[in-house]
Design an enzyme around this catalytic site. Sequence first.
Site, PDB file in Angstrom:
ATOM      1  N   HIS A 295       0.857  -1.182   0.000  1.00  0.00           N
ATOM      2  CA  HIS A 295       0.000   0.000   0.000  1.00  0.00           C
ATOM      3  C   HIS A 295       0.892   1.230   0.000  1.00  0.00           C
ATOM      4  CE1 HIS A 295      -1.373   3.280   2.764  1.00  0.00           C
ATOM      5  NE2 HIS A 295      -2.399   3.294   1.939  1.00  0.00           N
TER       6      HIS A 295
ATOM      7  N   ASN B 242       0.462   5.800  -0.250  1.00  0.00           N
ATOM      8  CA  ASN B 242      -0.463   6.928  -0.289  1.00  0.00           C
ATOM      9  C   ASN B 242       0.334   8.210  -0.103  1.00  0.00           C
ATOM     10  OD1 ASN B 242      -2.105   8.920   1.697  1.00  0.00           O
ATOM     11  ND2 ASN B 242      -3.501   7.979   0.240  1.00  0.00           N
ATOM     12  N   VAL B 243       0.047   9.208  -0.921  1.00  0.00           N
ATOM     13  CA  VAL B 243       0.545  10.562  -0.682  1.00  0.00           C
ATOM     14  C   VAL B 243      -0.649  11.504  -0.822  1.00  0.00           C
ATOM     15  CG1 VAL B 243       2.985  10.278  -1.232  1.00  0.00           C
ATOM     16  CG2 VAL B 243       1.360  10.652  -3.089  1.00  0.00           C
ATOM     17  N   ARG B 244      -0.784  12.449   0.095  1.00  0.00           N
ATOM     18  CA  ARG B 244      -1.994  13.247   0.137  1.00  0.00           C
ATOM     19  C   ARG B 244      -1.695  14.657   0.655  1.00  0.00           C
ATOM     20  NH1 ARG B 244      -1.769   9.369   4.005  1.00  0.00           N
ATOM     21  NH2 ARG B 244      -1.774  10.076   6.162  1.00  0.00           N
TER      22      ARG B 244
ATOM     23  N   HIS C 263      -6.697  -5.362  18.157  1.00  0.00           N
ATOM     24  CA  HIS C 263      -7.468  -6.524  18.602  1.00  0.00           C
ATOM     25  C   HIS C 263      -6.758  -7.833  18.288  1.00  0.00           C
ATOM     26  CE1 HIS C 263      -8.630  -5.919  14.394  1.00  0.00           C
ATOM     27  NE2 HIS C 263      -9.031  -7.179  14.360  1.00  0.00           N
TER      28      HIS C 263
ATOM     29  N   GLY D  48     -18.518  11.663   2.160  1.00  0.00           N
ATOM     30  CA  GLY D  48     -19.374  11.396   1.007  1.00  0.00           C
ATOM     31  C   GLY D  48     -18.610  10.966  -0.219  1.00  0.00           C
TER      32      GLY D  48
ATOM     33  N   ARG E 110     -16.629   8.379  -2.970  1.00  0.00           N
ATOM     34  CA  ARG E 110     -17.130   7.314  -3.846  1.00  0.00           C
ATOM     35  C   ARG E 110     -16.755   5.956  -3.249  1.00  0.00           C
ATOM     36  NH1 ARG E 110     -15.147   4.732  -8.734  1.00  0.00           N
ATOM     37  NH2 ARG E 110     -16.872   4.329 -10.187  1.00  0.00           N
TER      38      ARG E 110
END
Length: 307
Positions: free
Chosen positions: A110, A112-114, A178, A261, A263
């Site tokens: 995985h 991710n860059v944001r 958990h 909201g 997709r």
Amino acid sequence: MQLERPDVDAVLAYLRELQDRICGALETADEKAAFIRDPWERAEGGGGESRVLRDGKIFEQAGVNFSHVTGASLPASATAQRPELAAAPWQAMGVSLVIHPWNPYVPTTHANVRFFCAQGAAGPVWWFGGGFDLTPFYPFDDDVLHWHQTALRACEPFGADVYTKHKQWCDRYFFLKHRNETRGIGGLFFDDLNEWGFARCFEYQRSVGDHFIAAYLPIVARRKDISYGQRERDFQLYRRGRYVEFNLVYDRGTSFGLQSGGRAESILMSLPPLARWQYNWQPQPGTPEARLYSDFLRPRDWLDELA
């Protein structure tokens, strides 16, 4: 919080180029399948493009999403530590990917860059986040060492302590409380990054994004042709269940996307096409599956221990 005005257009241009570059590299590696492009618009503002590769030669499923969404007020997942921004207009953009290979000896991964920007009362408030992590089912020490050496190279120009700090953050974040185990062997994770100023923070985001392919594809090349049987496939599907548990229970990106909201098809693209659960399953002592549990599903100083 930084009130410096960010160059949003530069971030958008980089993210779109990164999506193109990663998709091209994965198609070249797979040699069979191509990404299906699915542009979408969001009623509340913005949109993106999901790209999904299915049933390839190497990759059972790979998804690489670009999104740029806007809104009138930030969702709860983004304002828990920033209550003063609860009613602020905002925009969020990023590239997020998850790769699920066929061969159990090739790890899931995985990245991710944001970038987030909100219009606060005193001016724009922005921050970068991202990282990459590796989830092997049958780990090899040299693969783990290569992964973390590449992560170190991504961080080195930005300070002697950045790799250690963001590696440890990754260990803490990708942890299934958990189950009392890490999701995999970690990598890098950072969020709320703005203290270096916009230009330096953006440079770091680009370094993390640009090092992903160099971290992952050499591992794919080494492991993709190892033969496997139903035992290994069953274990891969069982461990994929942990991936599902983390993404649905703990992942903040999933929560943000659903609460804002977003997709659903694009947000839940990270889930594997197949997974399984088995009540109270335990690996047999002395097996490769047992070694995953004993040696890899916990935070470790990989560079010192394996180098």
